[in-house]
Design an enzyme around this catalytic site. Structure first.
Site, PDB file in Angstrom:
ATOM      1  N   ASP A 255       0.825  -1.197   0.000  1.00 13.55           N
ATOM      2  CA  ASP A 255       0.000   0.000   0.000  1.00 13.55           C
ATOM      3  C   ASP A 255       0.870   1.261   0.000  1.00 13.55           C
ATOM      4  OD1 ASP A 255      -2.666   1.374   0.484  1.00 13.55           O
ATOM      5  OD2 ASP A 255      -1.559   2.007   2.261  1.00 13.55           O
ATOM      6  N   GLU A 297       0.812  -0.748  -5.190  1.00 13.98           N
ATOM      7  CA  GLU A 297      -0.228   0.256  -5.366  1.00 13.98           C
ATOM      8  C   GLU A 297       0.465   1.564  -5.739  1.00 13.98           C
ATOM      9  OE1 GLU A 297      -3.565   2.998  -3.245  1.00 13.98           O
ATOM     10  OE2 GLU A 297      -1.684   2.455  -2.296  1.00 13.98           O
TER      11      GLU A 297
END
Length: 610
Positions: A255, A297
């Protein structure tokens, strides 16, 4: 006797030593790091070691056209992790063999950012179950041929994490894990060059605590940025990642990876050290758990995304999100003009074929309008602010003639820079048609929904469906009544899965059945057609009409032409092809493809007859 760990480490030790030393120059920290890797490998159970061995022998296992993903929230889908395990037959009925569970690790109630403020990387949120339940679900998925994906929030921790609590109380070792300052001198210097992530809801990149101390918080005040210039942070976070891998997680989603290295005088995005860290994490996985993939991401255009793949000699992430294509797809639906999407796909097709993207229409997050505005301005005279307002007006149903229904997120009236929230079905017009009880509009909305999914499935990479989209689930407005969620409009598309509607999935006379069965038909066609292979030759074609996108896919002697009408009108368009062709979805026959009639927001998958 040399173990598998020793063999893999021997292959990488030279580069790993060099990379680690380039950041840290700390031999004792590196020695601890190597010992930690060996310890994590030793704790890897036999079933996972067997999978490691099998996937080492077939390193491209995840590149097949048969892979189909779905992302979901555990609580919204089935209540608990055990509930998800009980629903695995439904997921297999959907054709899913790649399951992405939204954040489920421990977070403080009301200050979690949807699960992205982790207070303990080794504990599951109690209401969802236990870590043992997660391991049990992973085991069950593995037996059914489903790969399990989990988010790893690596840029920050919750302010309630043990490290953060100790840092707040003055512990020097834990303070060094974050960015702590006693005055605003340095933070103000950072603020001069670092863009704000959420300028409306969480302005600035620092938060002053009640005791006067200042800590870096790039996202929200309760999410404290970790200092990866400290080797202890990298060592311990890598161990947390491997702990999750040892529970049976197959794919780790990194992330906000572009943010993880901070340096004064820069924008603290995509710095070279980020790639050093990502490369080391790739090596770590290849040494300890080679069956585990890294999903990056990176919410940027292809040119800035591509470096996160690394190089063939020194790879980083196994796969990345195709964010810009997703946003451009919705822009194209609102404008009815494929020019920008065509340009976007030409850029994607120009990338090396071994770059693997995850393709999607909707996800847990909002839609940010990160489009190519310089190009739009040059060719269409488009103003960025005015165009964003148009798109948001269209997709919230305020623009005349729009049937879309969505809500804005982080709306800044001054800049007109709001993002958009809503389910695929509601944004395609299903909600409005359902409310008006208009069967004609409903038929068009379902057709639009299927066309967008057909477009997603036509792209190279791994298609991922957002849970509920397979039955056309609509916006859930109940979040407005929840004090913990009412300020976050993203919960409009994070509602509970409607199992009562799923019961209609086998009835072709319902909109749920039409969508579910149509989507399954598309997925099965894709899985069985070699033209959808990752190494197929993909080209953007001239359809002769700015409303229709045309791409061709070739595998050996086979050729597939895909046409997508992004307008609400009947259109005749095509490509320069002769001979016999068969439309795969509906079986229509064509003699040449110069003039193919497409329904409003319709599509055609046309395979050359042998």
């Amino acid at each position: 006797m040399q173990t598998a760990f020793d063999r893999r480490l021997e292959r990488h030790i030279g580069e790993l030593t060099s990379l680690y030393d380039s950041l840290y120059h700390d031999k004792s920290a590196f020695q601890y790091f190597l010992e930690m890797l060996r310890r994590c490998w030793a704790g890897r159970k036999e079933a996972l070691r067997r999978r490691d061995k099998a996937r080492e022998a077939e390193p491209n296992w995840y590149r097949g056209r048969e892979l189909l993903g779905m992302m979901l929230y555990v609580d919204a889908f089935a209540g608990t992790l055990k509930g998800v395990e009980e629903k695995l037959p439904y997921l297999r009925e959907c054709g899913v063999n790649y399951l992405h569970l939204m954040p489920l690790l421990a977070t403080p109630k009301g200050r979690s950012d949807g699960g992205y403020a982790v207070s303990d990387f080794r504990t599951v949120q109690p209401e969802l179950g236990t870590m043992k339940d997660l391991e049990g679900l992973a085991d069950a998925c593995r037996k059914r041929g489903i790969s399990l994906c989990l988010d790893f929030v690596m840029n920050h921790t919750s302010e309630e994490h043990e490290w953060a609590k100790k840092a707040r109380s003055g512990d020097p070792e834990c303070r060094a894990r974050y960015f702590f300052y006693d005055s605003w001198d340095i933070p103000w210097k950072f603020e001069q060059t670092v863009p704000q992530v959420f300028p409306t809801t969480a302005p600035g990149s620092f938060t002053q605590l009640e005791n006067g101390q200042i800590v870096m918080t790039s996202f929200y005040p309760y999410q404290w940025d970790l200092n990866y210039a400290n080797p202890v942070v990298f060592n311990d976070m890598t161990e947390n990642l491997l702990f999750l891998a040892n529970q049976g997680i197959d794919v780790i989603r990194l992330d906000a990876v572009p943010y993880i290295w901070k340096e004064l005088g820069t924008d603290c995005r995509n710095l070279p050290q980020v790639h050093t860290l990502t490369r080391m994490m790739r090596i770590v996985c290849e040494v300890v758990c080679p069956s585990v993939l890294l999903l990056g991401e990176v919410v940027m255009e292809p040119a800035k995304v591509a470096p996160y793949f690394g190089s063939p000699e020194k790879p980083e992430c196994h796969m990345l999100y195709n964010v810009t294509t997703m946003a451009t797809t919705w822009h194209t639906l609102a404008t009815g003009d494929v020019s920008l999407l065509r340009r976007q796909m030409e850029a994607v097709c120009a990338l090396p074929k071994d770059f693997l993207f995850l393709n999607y229409l909707r996800c847990h997050d909002d839609i940010g309008w990160g489009l190519d505005y310089p190009w739009l301005g040059q060719h269409f005279g488009t103003s960025e602010v005015a165009h964003k307002r148009y798109l948001n007006s269209w997709f919230t149903g305020q623009y005349p003639g729009s049937g879309a229904r969505g809500e804005l997120y982080n709306d800044d009236p001054r800049l007109g820079d709001a993002r958009l929230c809503g389910t695929t079905a509601s944004l395609c017009g299903t909600e409005a048609a359902d409310f008006e009880q208009d069967p004609f509009k409903l038929e068009r909305a379902v057709a639009c929904d299927l066309t967008l999914h057909a477009w997603m499935l036509s792209q190279s990479g791994i298609p991922v469906i957002y849970s509920g989209d397979e039955i056309g689930q609509l916006n859930d407005y109940s979040y407005h009544d929840n004090p913990d969620r009412r300020e976050d409009s993203r919960y409009i598309h994070r509602g509970n899965f409607q199992w009562d509607l799923a019961e209609y999935r086998t009835d072709p006379n319902t909109r749920q059945g039409k969508l579910f069965q149509g989507l399954r038909r598309l997925e099965e066609l894709r899985a069985g057609e070699p033209c959808f292979d990752g190494d197929a030759e993909v080209r953007v074609e001239d359809s002769g009409d700015c409303r229709v996108l045309a791409i061709s896919r070739r595998a050996g002697n086979r050729e597939l032409v895909c046409l997508f009408n992004f307008s609400g009108e009947f259109v005749r368009a095509g490509v320069d092809r002769t001979g016999g062709w068969t439309e795969l979805m509906y079986g229509a026959q064509y003699d040449g493809l110069h003039c193919v009639e497409l329904w409003p927001n319709g599509f055609a998958w046309l395979l050359r007859d042998e």
